[in-house]
Design a protein around this motif. Sequence first.
Motif, short mmCIF file in Angstrom:
data_model
loop_
_atom_site.label_atom_id
_atom_site.label_comp_id
_atom_site.label_asym_id
_atom_site.label_seq_id
_atom_site.Cartn_x
_atom_site.Cartn_y
_atom_site.Cartn_z
N ILE A 55 67.66 47.96 12.24
CA ILE A 55 66.76 48.56 11.25
C ILE A 55 65.30 48.47 11.71
CG2 ILE A 55 68.33 48.15 9.33
CD1 ILE A 55 66.55 45.81 8.52
N GLY A 56 65.10 48.04 12.95
CA GLY A 56 63.76 47.97 13.49
C GLY A 56 63.36 49.22 14.23
N GLU A 57 62.09 49.35 14.52
CA GLU A 57 61.55 50.41 15.36
C GLU A 57 60.66 49.75 16.41
OE1 GLU A 57 59.69 53.71 12.99
OE2 GLU A 57 60.15 52.36 11.33
N ILE A 58 60.47 50.43 17.53
CA ILE A 58 59.54 49.97 18.55
C ILE A 58 58.41 50.98 18.65
CG2 ILE A 58 59.19 49.38 20.97
CD1 ILE A 58 60.86 47.34 19.46
N GLY A 59 57.20 50.51 18.40
CA GLY A 59 56.01 51.33 18.54
C GLY A 59 55.18 50.88 19.72
N GLU A 71 47.47 53.72 29.87
CA GLU A 71 47.65 52.75 28.79
C GLU A 71 48.39 53.34 27.58
OE1 GLU A 71 47.08 49.59 28.48
OE2 GLU A 71 45.70 49.06 30.11
N ILE A 72 48.25 54.62 27.37
CA ILE A 72 48.79 55.24 26.16
C ILE A 72 50.05 56.06 26.46
CG2 ILE A 72 48.29 56.85 24.28
CD1 ILE A 72 45.32 55.89 24.52
N ALA A 73 49.90 57.17 27.18
CA ALA A 73 51.07 57.97 27.51
C ALA A 73 52.01 57.21 28.45
CB ALA A 73 50.63 59.29 28.16
N GLY A 74 51.43 56.42 29.37
CA GLY A 74 52.26 55.64 30.28
C GLY A 74 53.10 54.62 29.54
N ALA A 75 52.49 53.94 28.57
CA ALA A 75 53.24 52.95 27.78
C ALA A 75 54.33 53.63 26.95
CB ALA A 75 52.29 52.17 26.89
N LYS A 76 54.02 54.78 26.40
CA LYS A 76 55.02 55.53 25.61
C LYS A 76 56.24 55.85 26.46
CE LYS A 76 55.20 59.57 22.51
NZ LYS A 76 56.45 60.24 22.91
N ALA A 77 56.00 56.32 27.69
CA ALA A 77 57.12 56.66 28.57
C ALA A 77 57.95 55.43 28.93
CB ALA A 77 56.58 57.33 29.84
N ILE A 78 57.29 54.31 29.14
CA ILE A 78 58.01 53.06 29.46
C ILE A 78 58.90 52.65 28.30
CG2 ILE A 78 57.71 50.59 29.88
CD1 ILE A 78 55.14 51.35 31.46
N ILE A 79 58.37 52.69 27.10
CA ILE A 79 59.16 52.31 25.93
C ILE A 79 60.37 53.22 25.78
CG2 ILE A 79 59.14 52.23 23.39
CD1 ILE A 79 56.17 51.33 23.62
N GLU A 80 60.14 54.52 25.86
CA GLU A 80 61.24 55.47 25.67
C GLU A 80 62.29 55.31 26.76
OE1 GLU A 80 58.73 58.91 23.26
OE2 GLU A 80 59.13 59.18 25.40
N HIS A 113 63.14 52.54 28.22
CA HIS A 113 63.91 51.31 28.01
C HIS A 113 64.78 51.35 26.76
CE1 HIS A 113 62.68 48.51 31.17
NE2 HIS A 113 61.46 49.04 31.10
N ILE A 114 64.28 51.94 25.68
CA ILE A 114 65.05 51.87 24.44
C ILE A 114 65.87 53.12 24.18
CG2 ILE A 114 63.36 50.29 23.43
CD1 ILE A 114 62.43 52.56 21.62
N GLY A 115 65.61 54.20 24.94
CA GLY A 115 66.41 55.40 24.80
C GLY A 115 66.16 56.17 23.52
N GLN A 116 64.99 55.98 22.92
CA GLN A 116 64.62 56.69 21.70
C GLN A 116 63.16 57.12 21.81
OE1 GLN A 116 65.31 54.42 18.13
NE2 GLN A 116 67.27 53.59 18.85
N ARG A 117 62.80 58.13 21.00
CA ARG A 117 61.40 58.54 20.96
C ARG A 117 60.55 57.42 20.37
NH1 ARG A 117 59.31 63.37 21.53
NH2 ARG A 117 57.75 62.94 19.92
N CYS A 118 59.36 57.29 20.90
CA CYS A 118 58.36 56.37 20.37
C CYS A 118 57.25 57.22 19.78
CB CYS A 118 57.84 55.45 21.48
SG CYS A 118 56.52 54.34 20.95
N ASP A 119 57.15 57.25 18.46
CA ASP A 119 56.23 58.16 17.77
C ASP A 119 54.99 57.48 17.20
OD1 ASP A 119 57.82 60.44 18.18
OD2 ASP A 119 59.05 59.96 16.42
N ALA A 153 43.45 60.76 23.22
CA ALA A 153 44.53 60.43 24.14
C ALA A 153 45.81 60.08 23.39
CB ALA A 153 44.12 59.27 25.05
N ILE A 154 45.69 59.42 22.24
CA ILE A 154 46.86 59.08 21.43
C ILE A 154 47.51 60.35 20.91
CG2 ILE A 154 47.58 57.97 19.28
CD1 ILE A 154 45.25 55.92 19.85
N ALA A 155 46.70 61.27 20.40
CA ALA A 155 47.25 62.53 19.90
C ALA A 155 47.85 63.35 21.04
CB ALA A 155 46.15 63.33 19.20
N ASP A 156 47.17 63.40 22.18
CA ASP A 156 47.67 64.18 23.32
C ASP A 156 49.00 63.64 23.85
OD1 ASP A 156 45.45 65.79 23.14
OD2 ASP A 156 44.38 64.86 24.83
N ALA A 157 49.22 62.33 23.70
CA ALA A 157 50.46 61.73 24.18
C ALA A 157 51.64 62.07 23.27
CB ALA A 157 50.30 60.21 24.28
N GLY A 158 51.38 62.62 22.11
CA GLY A 158 52.46 63.04 21.22
C GLY A 158 52.79 62.08 20.10
N PHE A 159 51.95 61.06 19.89
CA PHE A 159 52.18 60.16 18.77
C PHE A 159 51.91 60.89 17.45
CE2 PHE A 159 51.40 57.15 22.23
CZ PHE A 159 52.50 56.30 22.07
#
Length: 283
Positions: free
Chosen positions: A170-174, A196-205, A207-213, A232-238
């Motif tokens: 029931i958790g999420e990873i942001g 720091e932003i888009a790169g971290a998003k790609a790393i999370i996704e 590893h966890i196999g889910q979108r990081c929004d 940069a946060i908006a451009d990364a797709g958050f």
Amino acid sequence: MPATPTFAETAAEAWPPISGWGARARSAARAARIRLEALKQRRQTEPFVRCLYAHAVFPDTVPTFRAFLKAAKQEGEFVDTPTLRAIIADGRPSDGRFFHLSFDDGFASVYEAGGPVMEDERVPYIMFVATDLIDADPDTLAAYFAHMPAYQARVRTLDWDQAKAAATGIGEIGCHTRTHARLSKIGHDPARLTDEIAGAKAIIEGHIGQRCDSFAWPYGTASDIDEHGRAAIADAGFTSNFSAVRGAVRPGVTDVMDIPRHQLEFHWPLHELMVWARGFREA
């Protein structure tokens, strides 16, 4: 052979005791103000949307943590981040009472000690992780905590298996950047911001196999982010971005890319936790 690094495994080991007459006087005055507020407050019956965040749930704080969740559930419903975004975007005054719970920095205790409690209580949560601190080597963690004076000892962080397990429950990873960077300090460096932003998003996704929004910017105050970081946060797709600034969440008014949160920590007394959960200093 180098010594095995030691980590704080209790709240008492992680956070330093209050020392010095000035600090003790300020702490006593703060405690008195909060105690007075607790006596004035009543169980909430009016609609609200309120975001709460903390950093850790050490084993010695589990009883208080469980008691807090039970007490808060008597006053409102805990919702996940997609539901929070939908409530904000709906634009109509909420006719319900809603809490959103998040944790910054990706400390292992949240998953290990707090996770079973949140599963038992069916309370959804999101952990905002700095990816370079996950599975980090001792030198990386030592460098990080050297710049975090709020802690008197290093605190263990998640590994990726734990992060994935949290996200499948029931958790999420942001996202909390790669290195816990202060975005206002690197706004002049587009390549670093992207990493720091888009790169971290790609790393999370990856590893966890889910979108990081969802994103929460490190340190969390208005001065810790600038227009370059926000872009940069908006451009990364958050699709949501959280601060550490106390404030009310108002459907149709609150910017989903600048969501306020109330900090609380579970080594604080239960009455103090409830004061903040009821929106103390929210205005």
